[in-house]
Design an enzyme around this catalytic site. Structure first.
Site, PDB file in Angstrom:
ATOM      1  N   SER A 124      36.171  46.540  33.072  1.00  0.00           N
ATOM      2  CA  SER A 124      36.809  45.277  33.641  1.00  0.00           C
ATOM      3  C   SER A 124      36.013  44.760  34.737  1.00  0.00           C
ATOM      4  O   SER A 124      34.758  44.840  34.907  1.00  0.00           O
ATOM      5  CB  SER A 124      38.102  45.646  33.842  1.00  0.00           C
ATOM      6  OG  SER A 124      38.827  44.449  34.155  1.00  0.00           O
TER       7      SER A 124
ATOM      8  N   HIS B  92      36.645  43.190  29.763  1.00  0.00           N
ATOM      9  CA  HIS B  92      37.581  41.886  30.077  1.00  0.00           C
ATOM     10  C   HIS B  92      36.558  41.028  30.597  1.00  0.00           C
ATOM     11  O   HIS B  92      35.763  41.069  31.836  1.00  0.00           O
ATOM     12  CB  HIS B  92      38.454  42.419  31.014  1.00  0.00           C
ATOM     13  CG  HIS B  92      39.293  43.420  30.519  1.00  0.00           C
ATOM     14  ND1 HIS B  92      40.135  44.038  31.316  1.00  0.00           N
ATOM     15  CD2 HIS B  92      39.725  43.782  29.300  1.00  0.00           C
ATOM     16  CE1 HIS B  92      40.832  44.954  30.533  1.00  0.00           C
ATOM     17  NE2 HIS B  92      40.637  44.819  29.390  1.00  0.00           N
TER      18      HIS B  92
ATOM     19  N   ASP C 214      44.685  48.949  31.223  1.00  0.00           N
ATOM     20  CA  ASP C 214      44.001  48.841  29.984  1.00  0.00           C
ATOM     21  C   ASP C 214      43.105  49.916  29.533  1.00  0.00           C
ATOM     22  O   ASP C 214      42.004  49.949  30.549  1.00  0.00           O
ATOM     23  CB  ASP C 214      43.458  47.432  29.618  1.00  0.00           C
ATOM     24  CG  ASP C 214      43.336  47.144  28.082  1.00  0.00           C
ATOM     25  OD1 ASP C 214      44.074  47.770  27.475  1.00  0.00           O
ATOM     26  OD2 ASP C 214      42.411  46.153  28.028  1.00  0.00           O
TER      27      ASP C 214
END
Length: 373
Positions: A189, A216, A310
């Site tokens: 991310s 992400h 996540d």
């Protein structure tokens, strides 16, 4: 009452600097303490004022934005939000260059086709800045990564494998490995493009496994990320499509708008709609959980830098099914969120600094392939 977070704004346009100052100072938690008109001024100003964050354009005179980011991150590491008209669409590779140089996030300036109000754009900027200013950034030795792995397609052809000299791989003999690894899945991310470049550049062009990446990223940037990585790493990189199979020796990025699910041991993938309330799309947890179900011990999972949780549950599912799992360590993460959450769940077999993960994977994956049937 706590002191406001200090911000330096960098733009060659006086009109843009005035907008940035007004938008940022309108939030009580921020205070603009300096303005710079070019990259050279920005480097000097950040070094002198030591702000909590920087908002910077990329198209700057005297010294360009990417070089200024590199210098700041090498000498006075500071969270940088790129605010530029040259980071979206056909210019998305500029965003990846800035992120690789050490910027934390990017936000496109509104264009002539945008219909929002100035206050709406100001609030978008403040939302991004609130996130960026909380991040503990790390020093990036200037130009080290990009100069060491900057292989164009032509350079790949000339070098055969496109590999750079690798550091000695960490010893992994204390981790029991099983034959038959088919897939390497990586989640990332905030700070991910830089980390992905580091890991993927270490893998050989003749890698017998497929590589699946869930990063992400805002809508419209993943295609640029795939194109950018494809020029710099030995393996071909593309964005995945529903109904396809993951091929050995390739890197597939999960596309925007849904979750990329691995359906079976033949590495067929399906893009499914996000779950209700899912914050990150594509989701790392969804992909890794599907890998756990489809491949069990025949996979390796890696979780890199990123904010939030996540990937932690998905990596735990993979470890529970016998897969090897690796997390990036705190010292080399731009944001030690996702790997920390995985560590808290006992989802990691090994924690490693970023520059050790690629060489370690080369050792783990070598001679452990099983051709999908």
């Amino acid at each position: 009452m706590s002191l406001p977070l200090t911000v330096v704004v960098v733009d060659d346009s006086a009109v843009q600097r005035r907008f940035l100052r007004g938008a940022i100072d309108a939030a009580p938690e921020f205070e603009v303490v300096g303005e710079a008109r070019n990259g050279k001024e920005a480097v000097a100003l950040v070094d002198r004022l030591r702000p909590h964050a920087v908002v910077m354009d990329l198209d700057l005179p005297v010294m360009g934005g990417v070089e200024a980011i590199e210098r700041i991150m090498a000498t006075c590491a500071t969270p940088i939000l790129v605010y530029s008209a040259f980071v979206a669409g056909a210019d998305s590779e500029n965003a990846l260059e800035a992120l690789s140089a050490g910027a934390v996030d990017v936000l496109a300036k509104p264009g002539p086709q945008d219909t929002g109000t100035l206050e709406e754009y100001a609030e978008q900027l403040r939302v991004k800045l609130r996130m960026v200013s909380r991040i503990r950034v790390i020093t990036h030795p200037r130009g080290r990564l990009r100069s060491s792995v900057g292989l164009t397609g032509e350079a790949k052809s000339l070098t055969g494998t496109g590999r750079r000299p690798l550091a000695a791989a960490p010893v992994l003999e204390d981790i029991p490995m099983k034959e038959g690894v088919k897939l390497l899945v990586i989640g990332a991310s905030t700070g991910g493009p830089h980390a992905l470049l580091s890991v993927l550049s270490a893998l050989p062009a003749d890698l017998p496994q497929a590589v699946l990446v869930v990063q992400h990223m805002a809508e419209g940037f993943l295609e640029g990320l795939a194109s950018w990585l494809d020029q710099l790493v030995p393996l071909p990189v593309s964005v995945g499509e529903s109904g396809r199979r993951l091929e050995p020796g390739t890197v597939t990025l999960a596309p925007s708008g849904g979750n990329l699910i691995v359906q079976d041991s033949r590495l067929r993938v399906l893009v499914t709609p996000p779950m209700p309330g899912q914050f990150h799309v594509p989701g790392i947890d969804a992909t890794m959980a599907s890998v756990a179900d489809a491949l069990g011990p025949d996979a390796v999972g890696v979780l890199l830098t990123g904010m939030g949780r996540d990937g932690a549950a998905g990596l735990l599912a993979m470890r529970g099914r016998g897969a090897l799992t690796i997390g990036q360590d705190e010292a080399t993460c731009a944001v030690y969120g996702m790997p920390a959450a995985a560590a808290a769940l006992d989802a990691l077999d090994r924690v490693m600094p970023l520059d050790a993960i690629g060489p370690a994977l080369c050792e783990v994956l070598r001679d452990k392939a099983k051709t999908p049937r």
